[in-house]
Design a protein around this motif. Structure first.
Motif, PDB file in Angstrom:
ATOM      1  N   ASN A  21      18.955 -17.822   1.806  1.00 43.03           N
ATOM      2  CA  ASN A  21      18.165 -17.961   0.581  1.00 43.03           C
ATOM      3  C   ASN A  21      18.344 -16.733  -0.317  1.00 43.03           C
ATOM      4  OD1 ASN A  21      16.784 -16.428   2.519  1.00 43.03           O
ATOM      5  ND2 ASN A  21      14.829 -16.789   1.545  1.00 43.03           N
ATOM      6  N   THR A  22      18.367 -16.971  -1.620  1.00 40.80           N
ATOM      7  CA  THR A  22      18.578 -15.896  -2.590  1.00 40.80           C
ATOM      8  C   THR A  22      17.241 -15.385  -3.128  1.00 40.80           C
ATOM      9  OG1 THR A  22      18.770 -17.490  -4.387  1.00 40.80           O
ATOM     10  CG2 THR A  22      20.801 -16.811  -3.326  1.00 40.80           C
ATOM     11  N   PRO A  23      17.198 -14.110  -3.438  1.00 37.53           N
ATOM     12  CA  PRO A  23      15.983 -13.569  -4.063  1.00 37.53           C
ATOM     13  C   PRO A  23      16.011 -13.804  -5.570  1.00 37.53           C
ATOM     14  CG  PRO A  23      17.566 -11.823  -3.774  1.00 37.53           C
ATOM     15  CD  PRO A  23      18.188 -13.066  -3.178  1.00 37.53           C
ATOM     16  N   LYS A  24      14.843 -13.711  -6.184  1.00 36.39           N
ATOM     17  CA  LYS A  24      14.773 -13.663  -7.646  1.00 36.39           C
ATOM     18  C   LYS A  24      15.332 -12.317  -8.065  1.00 36.39           C
ATOM     19  CE  LYS A  24      10.384 -15.948  -7.558  1.00 36.39           C
ATOM     20  NZ  LYS A  24       8.969 -15.718  -7.747  1.00 36.39           N
ATOM     21  N   LEU A  25      16.086 -12.312  -9.138  1.00 37.39           N
ATOM     22  CA  LEU A  25      16.646 -11.076  -9.674  1.00 37.39           C
ATOM     23  C   LEU A  25      15.989 -10.756 -11.006  1.00 37.39           C
ATOM     24  CD1 LEU A  25      20.431 -11.745  -8.997  1.00 37.39           C
ATOM     25  CD2 LEU A  25      18.888 -10.309  -7.667  1.00 37.39           C
ATOM     26  N   PRO A  26      15.986  -9.487 -11.404  1.00 34.54           N
ATOM     27  CA  PRO A  26      15.470  -9.149 -12.727  1.00 34.54           C
ATOM     28  C   PRO A  26      16.278  -9.881 -13.798  1.00 34.54           C
ATOM     29  CG  PRO A  26      15.941  -7.162 -11.458  1.00 34.54           C
ATOM     30  CD  PRO A  26      16.462  -8.313 -10.674  1.00 34.54           C
ATOM     31  N   VAL A  39      15.709  -1.839  -4.315  1.00 30.55           N
ATOM     32  CA  VAL A  39      14.924  -2.494  -3.267  1.00 30.55           C
ATOM     33  C   VAL A  39      13.475  -2.666  -3.700  1.00 30.55           C
ATOM     34  CG1 VAL A  39      14.033  -2.248  -0.915  1.00 30.55           C
ATOM     35  CG2 VAL A  39      16.448  -1.795  -1.387  1.00 30.55           C
ATOM     36  N   ALA A  40      12.861  -1.626  -4.245  1.00 31.09           N
ATOM     37  CA  ALA A  40      11.453  -1.712  -4.658  1.00 31.09           C
ATOM     38  C   ALA A  40      11.257  -2.793  -5.719  1.00 31.09           C
ATOM     39  CB  ALA A  40      10.973  -0.360  -5.164  1.00 31.09           C
ATOM     40  N   GLU A  41      12.180  -2.878  -6.654  1.00 28.75           N
ATOM     41  CA  GLU A  41      12.076  -3.892  -7.706  1.00 28.75           C
ATOM     42  C   GLU A  41      12.244  -5.304  -7.132  1.00 28.75           C
ATOM     43  OE1 GLU A  41      13.673  -4.589 -12.237  1.00 28.75           O
ATOM     44  OE2 GLU A  41      14.971  -3.498 -10.855  1.00 28.75           O
ATOM     45  N   LEU A  42      13.176  -5.474  -6.217  1.00 26.11           N
ATOM     46  CA  LEU A  42      13.357  -6.786  -5.595  1.00 26.11           C
ATOM     47  C   LEU A  42      12.138  -7.191  -4.776  1.00 26.11           C
ATOM     48  CD1 LEU A  42      17.115  -6.615  -4.568  1.00 26.11           C
ATOM     49  CD2 LEU A  42      16.085  -8.005  -6.383  1.00 26.11           C
ATOM     50  N   VAL A  43      11.534  -6.243  -4.094  1.00 27.75           N
ATOM     51  CA  VAL A  43      10.311  -6.537  -3.344  1.00 27.75           C
ATOM     52  C   VAL A  43       9.186  -6.913  -4.308  1.00 27.75           C
ATOM     53  CG1 VAL A  43       8.511  -5.530  -1.866  1.00 27.75           C
ATOM     54  CG2 VAL A  43      10.935  -5.162  -1.326  1.00 27.75           C
ATOM     55  N   ALA A  44       9.064  -6.195  -5.417  1.00 26.35           N
ATOM     56  CA  ALA A  44       8.032  -6.514  -6.407  1.00 26.35           C
ATOM     57  C   ALA A  44       8.223  -7.926  -6.972  1.00 26.35           C
ATOM     58  CB  ALA A  44       8.043  -5.483  -7.536  1.00 26.35           C
ATOM     59  N   LEU A  45       9.467  -8.322  -7.185  1.00 29.32           N
ATOM     60  CA  LEU A  45       9.757  -9.654  -7.734  1.00 29.32           C
ATOM     61  C   LEU A  45       9.603 -10.764  -6.695  1.00 29.32           C
ATOM     62  CD1 LEU A  45      12.974  -8.981  -9.850  1.00 29.32           C
ATOM     63  CD2 LEU A  45      10.802  -9.855 -10.711  1.00 29.32           C
ATOM     64  N   ASN A  46       9.885 -10.443  -5.434  1.00 30.71           N
ATOM     65  CA  ASN A  46       9.991 -11.480  -4.413  1.00 30.71           C
ATOM     66  C   ASN A  46       8.930 -11.431  -3.321  1.00 30.71           C
ATOM     67  OD1 ASN A  46      12.708 -12.940  -4.974  1.00 30.71           O
ATOM     68  ND2 ASN A  46      13.110 -10.769  -5.295  1.00 30.71           N
ATOM     69  N   TYR A  70      13.718   5.735   4.820  1.00 30.37           N
ATOM     70  CA  TYR A  70      14.506   6.398   3.776  1.00 30.37           C
ATOM     71  C   TYR A  70      15.759   5.569   3.462  1.00 30.37           C
ATOM     72  CZ  TYR A  70      17.254   9.686   1.137  1.00 30.37           C
ATOM     73  OH  TYR A  70      17.999  10.252   0.149  1.00 30.37           O
ATOM     74  N   HIS A  71      16.422   5.104   4.496  1.00 28.70           N
ATOM     75  CA  HIS A  71      17.628   4.296   4.312  1.00 28.70           C
ATOM     76  C   HIS A  71      17.308   3.039   3.493  1.00 28.70           C
ATOM     77  CE1 HIS A  71      21.490   2.503   5.152  1.00 28.70           C
ATOM     78  NE2 HIS A  71      20.967   1.547   5.897  1.00 28.70           N
ATOM     79  N   ARG A  72      16.239   2.341   3.852  1.00 29.97           N
ATOM     80  CA  ARG A  72      15.859   1.121   3.119  1.00 29.97           C
ATOM     81  C   ARG A  72      15.610   1.419   1.645  1.00 29.97           C
ATOM     82  NH1 ARG A  72      10.139  -0.807   4.475  1.00 29.97           N
ATOM     83  NH2 ARG A  72       9.763   0.986   3.153  1.00 29.97           N
ATOM     84  N   ASP A  73      14.860   2.461   1.366  1.00 29.13           N
ATOM     85  CA  ASP A  73      14.415   2.727   0.005  1.00 29.13           C
ATOM     86  C   ASP A  73      15.437   3.454  -0.858  1.00 29.13           C
ATOM     87  OD1 ASP A  73      12.067   1.533   0.811  1.00 29.13           O
ATOM     88  OD2 ASP A  73      11.026   3.429   1.171  1.00 29.13           O
ATOM     89  N   ASN A  74      16.395   4.145  -0.239  1.00 29.32           N
ATOM     90  CA  ASN A  74      17.292   4.997  -1.023  1.00 29.32           C
ATOM     91  C   ASN A  74      18.784   4.748  -0.858  1.00 29.32           C
ATOM     92  OD1 ASN A  74      15.240   6.965  -2.170  1.00 29.32           O
ATOM     93  ND2 ASN A  74      14.781   7.014   0.010  1.00 29.32           N
ATOM     94  N   SER A  75      19.207   4.203   0.268  1.00 25.82           N
ATOM     95  CA  SER A  75      20.661   4.120   0.470  1.00 25.82           C
ATOM     96  C   SER A  75      21.138   2.821   1.115  1.00 25.82           C
ATOM     97  CB  SER A  75      21.121   5.311   1.327  1.00 25.82           C
ATOM     98  OG  SER A  75      20.497   5.283   2.603  1.00 25.82           O
ATOM     99  N   LEU A  76      20.276   1.844   1.248  1.00 26.45           N
ATOM    100  CA  LEU A  76      20.628   0.607   1.945  1.00 26.45           C
ATOM    101  C   LEU A  76      21.907  -0.014   1.399  1.00 26.45           C
ATOM    102  CD1 LEU A  76      19.766  -1.442   4.130  1.00 26.45           C
ATOM    103  CD2 LEU A  76      18.591  -2.693   2.332  1.00 26.45           C
ATOM    104  N   PHE A  77      22.011  -0.101   0.100  1.00 21.76           N
ATOM    105  CA  PHE A  77      23.141  -0.800  -0.496  1.00 21.76           C
ATOM    106  C   PHE A  77      24.376   0.074  -0.727  1.00 21.76           C
ATOM    107  CE2 PHE A  77      19.627  -3.697  -1.556  1.00 21.76           C
ATOM    108  CZ  PHE A  77      20.142  -4.838  -0.969  1.00 21.76           C
ATOM    109  N   ASN A  78      24.350   1.305  -0.229  1.00 19.52           N
ATOM    110  CA  ASN A  78      25.550   2.143  -0.326  1.00 19.52           C
ATOM    111  C   ASN A  78      26.694   1.567   0.504  1.00 19.52           C
ATOM    112  OD1 ASN A  78      24.022   3.834  -1.879  1.00 19.52           O
ATOM    113  ND2 ASN A  78      23.961   5.509  -0.409  1.00 19.52           N
ATOM    114  N   ASN A  79      26.353   0.991   1.660  1.00 15.42           N
ATOM    115  CA  ASN A  79      27.404   0.430   2.507  1.00 15.42           C
ATOM    116  C   ASN A  79      27.014  -0.910   3.129  1.00 15.42           C
ATOM    117  OD1 ASN A  79      25.525   1.441   4.274  1.00 15.42           O
ATOM    118  ND2 ASN A  79      27.002   2.331   5.669  1.00 15.42           N
ATOM    119  N   ILE A  80      25.990  -1.524   2.583  1.00 11.90           N
ATOM    120  CA  ILE A  80      25.509  -2.820   3.061  1.00 11.90           C
ATOM    121  C   ILE A  80      25.564  -3.798   1.892  1.00 11.90           C
ATOM    122  CG2 ILE A  80      23.518  -4.090   4.005  1.00 11.90           C
ATOM    123  CD1 ILE A  80      24.701  -1.915   5.868  1.00 11.90           C
TER     124      ILE A  80
END
Length: 153
Positions: A21-26, A39-46, A70-80
């Motif tokens: 399932n896809t999240p809502k995007l800004p 991540v924080a914005e996606l959580v706020a939207l979804n 810290y990884h979730r909030d700051n660097s999750l999408f650096n290599n994921i």
């Protein structure tokens, strides 16, 4: 949205999560945003549901298990990365989490079972991991710890 790819480009991604399932995007999400989603914005939207998804991803992939927040909030999408279609994975060669049962027809489950206590289990045949949906009821910390031993050790 089947062609949606969130996070690190395929050549950079250490792990990709194939989700059903896809999240809502800004509304103003552009290519740069898709490569480094907030991540924080996606959580706020979804909602809290997506916070749990990102939390489990972070717990699985953080270099230091104690620093998953810290990884979730700051660097999750650096290599994921996250994708929502098997077709997006044609050229991807890294670690792949196939989440839930939606994709079992196209990517049949195989590999060694990994138990996380109780009935929760995943199957591992690196670089692929077939795992339950990213929700604490289906994916407890004990399964996260067991899987980390396979994928990061």
């Amino acid at each position: 949205m089947d062609d949606l790819w969130l996070g690190a480009p395929p050549a950079q991604a250490t792990f990709v999560f194939l989700l059903p399932n896809t999240p809502k995007l800004p509304s103003d999400a552009n290519k740069a945003y898709l490569e480094v989603p907030n991540v924080a914005e996606l959580v706020a939207l979804n909602g809290n549901h997506w916070r749990k998804i990102f939390t489990i991803m972070a717990k699985l992939t953080a270099e230091d298990a104690a620093k998953w927040r810290y990884h979730r909030d700051n660097s999750l999408f650096n290599n994921i990365a996250i994708t929502f279609s098997v077709d997006q994975l044609v050229d991807y060669k890294g670690g792949l989490f196939i989440v839930g049962k939606t994709f079992e027809d196209r990517l049949p489950v195989n590999g060694e079972p990994v138990y996380g206590g109780g009935a929760q289990l995943a199957h591992v045949s690196l670089p692929r991991v077939w795992c339950p949906y990213l929700d604490y009821r289906q994916f407890p910390n004990s399964l996260i710890e067991a899987l980390r031993a396979y994928i990061l050790e």
